[in-house]
Design a protein around this motif. Structure first.
Motif, mmCIF file in Angstrom:
data_model
loop_
_atom_site.group_PDB
_atom_site.id
_atom_site.type_symbol
_atom_site.label_atom_id
_atom_site.label_comp_id
_atom_site.label_asym_id
_atom_site.label_seq_id
_atom_site.Cartn_x
_atom_site.Cartn_y
_atom_site.Cartn_z
ATOM 1 N N HIS A 271 0.216 4.358 -0.023
ATOM 2 C CA HIS A 271 -0.187 5.449 0.857
ATOM 3 C C HIS A 271 0.144 5.137 2.311
ATOM 4 N N ARG B 77 -2.839 6.610 -8.837
ATOM 5 C CA ARG B 77 -3.981 6.644 -7.929
ATOM 6 C C ARG B 77 -4.464 8.083 -7.738
ATOM 7 N N CYS B 78 -3.531 9.019 -7.596
ATOM 8 C CA CYS B 78 -3.911 10.427 -7.446
ATOM 9 C C CYS B 78 -4.601 10.938 -8.702
ATOM 10 N N GLU C 119 3.777 5.851 2.547
ATOM 11 C CA GLU C 119 4.046 7.285 2.636
ATOM 12 C C GLU C 119 3.753 7.810 4.040
ATOM 13 N N GLU C 120 2.708 7.283 4.664
ATOM 14 C CA GLU C 120 2.362 7.708 6.022
ATOM 15 C C GLU C 120 3.400 7.245 7.042
ATOM 16 N N ILE D 291 1.548 5.838 -6.816
ATOM 17 C CA ILE D 291 0.900 6.987 -6.185
ATOM 18 C C ILE D 291 0.356 7.944 -7.239
ATOM 19 N N ASN E 37 0.856 -1.187 0.000
ATOM 20 C CA ASN E 37 0.000 0.000 0.000
ATOM 21 C C ASN E 37 0.893 1.239 0.000
#
Length: 337
Positions: free
Chosen positions: A283, A326-327, A286-287, A323, A281
């Motif tokens: 995201h 998806r964005c 990134e978190e 990313i 994942n």
């Protein structure tokens, strides 16, 4: 290598994988179809609490930064739809990560058509006795001056590659052996003290969550105890120790410290190589990235400029893992998830 004018035998081919939520597949069952609408293989398998789906097979140029295209992602999604109930809406926004790699497919130099791309292996002997064994996954060469070259390959076949290489060297170079091949029984580091119930000791001795303990035991074997000793207290009644990098995955902050002491040098090493967070994942990865850099800074005494460089380097890597796709989708579609 024997003759610079020889025909090329390696054809690079790009293959893309995408990751979907876990509800796309049962926990203990996967599916593979070797005959899709255009003859390529499609599969989706439960993996790391998500569903892994693929793949494509497109001729490409060699690059050290391969990246999936939107067309390839859409192809996999369209094929996946054929195997699911019509009530299941396969959405572009469900793609949690996407990445690709380059396969070293092998072409038989003695054939001229495209069907000569080998899925197993071929053996060729040149005029100057350079022996080339080429497979879809690895290539090794033994020259008349006993030089052995191995190219390509992957972790899932490394033992087979090693056995074939040594056997061929023994045959061609007339070497004497003292024993048979032992690779099948050779244990990896961490395997000697492993057992199916090892995770229970981790739960009992360190107060780890059941899921986390199973992850550590299956990933590190008996080395899991070294990782658990680095885990910090949570301040909760349960679990007693083991702070996660991200709440959705069983990876611990302690694994970052352990990885650094095992020579992990960059944040991407943690995201993509010591854990699979970037592939599961992007995201979530990134978190977790700021905390990973913070821990690595404590361990490696990074300067502010090095921290910034690691942040940018890791984000560039994550952008290649989907990313940006998806964005783009979330921006252009009213359907968020």
């Amino acid at each position: 290598m024997g003759n610079k004018d020889d025909q090329k035998i390696c054809q690079p081919s790009q293959g893309v994988h995408i990751v979907l939520p876990d509800y796309y597949s049962p926990e203990d069952m996967g599916l593979l179809d070797p005959d899709t609408s255009d003859g390529r293989v499609i599969f989706f398998l439960p993996w790391q609490k998500v569903t892994l789906a693929g793949t494509t097979d497109v001729a490409c140029e060699v690059t050290d930064k391969p990246s999936p295209s939107e067309n390839e992602i859409q192809f996999i999604l369209s094929e996946v739809r054929n195997y699911l109930h019509q009530d299941v809406d396969v959405r572009r926004g469900d793609v949690l990560s996407a990445w690709c790699g380059i396969r070293p497919l092998v072409m038989d130099p003695n054939k001229s058509d495209t069907q000569s791309i080998a899925r197993n292996h071929i053996i060729e002997i040149s005029d100057n006795n350079l022996i080339t064994i080429a497979a879809r996954n690895h290539i090794k060469e033994i020259s008349d001056n006993n030089l052995i070259t191995i190219a390509g390959g992957k972790w899932t076949t490394y033992r087979h590659m090693a056995e074939e290489t040594v056997d061929k060297a023994i045959d061609v170079c007339n070497l004497k052996t003292t024993s048979g091949c032992r690779t099948k029984g050779l244990m990896l580091d961490g395997a000697h003290g492993w057992s199916p119930t090892l995770f229970i000791r981790l739960v009992q001795d360190f107060g780890l969550e059941n899921e986390v303990a199973k992850h550590l035991a299956s990933t590190y074997g008996d080395k899991a105890f070294k990782v658990a000793k680095l885990a910090t207290l949570t301040g909760k009644r349960w679990p007693v120790s083991g702070k996660r990098l991200h709440e959705e995955f069983p990876y611990l902050e302690a694994e970052v410290r352990y990885a650094v002491r095992e020579y992990a040098c960059r944040a991407v090493d943690i995201l993509a190589r010591r854990t699979r967070l970037a592939f599961c994942n992007v995201h979530a990865a990134e978190e977790a990235l700021p905390r990973i850099i913070e821990i690595m800074t404590e361990e490696l005494k990074w300067s502010k400029s090095r921290q910034q460089a690691e942040m940018e380097h890791a984000k560039q890597f994550l952008r290649r893992n989907g990313i940006r796709f998806r964005c783009w989708y979330l921006k252009c579609s009213n359907q968020l998830y």
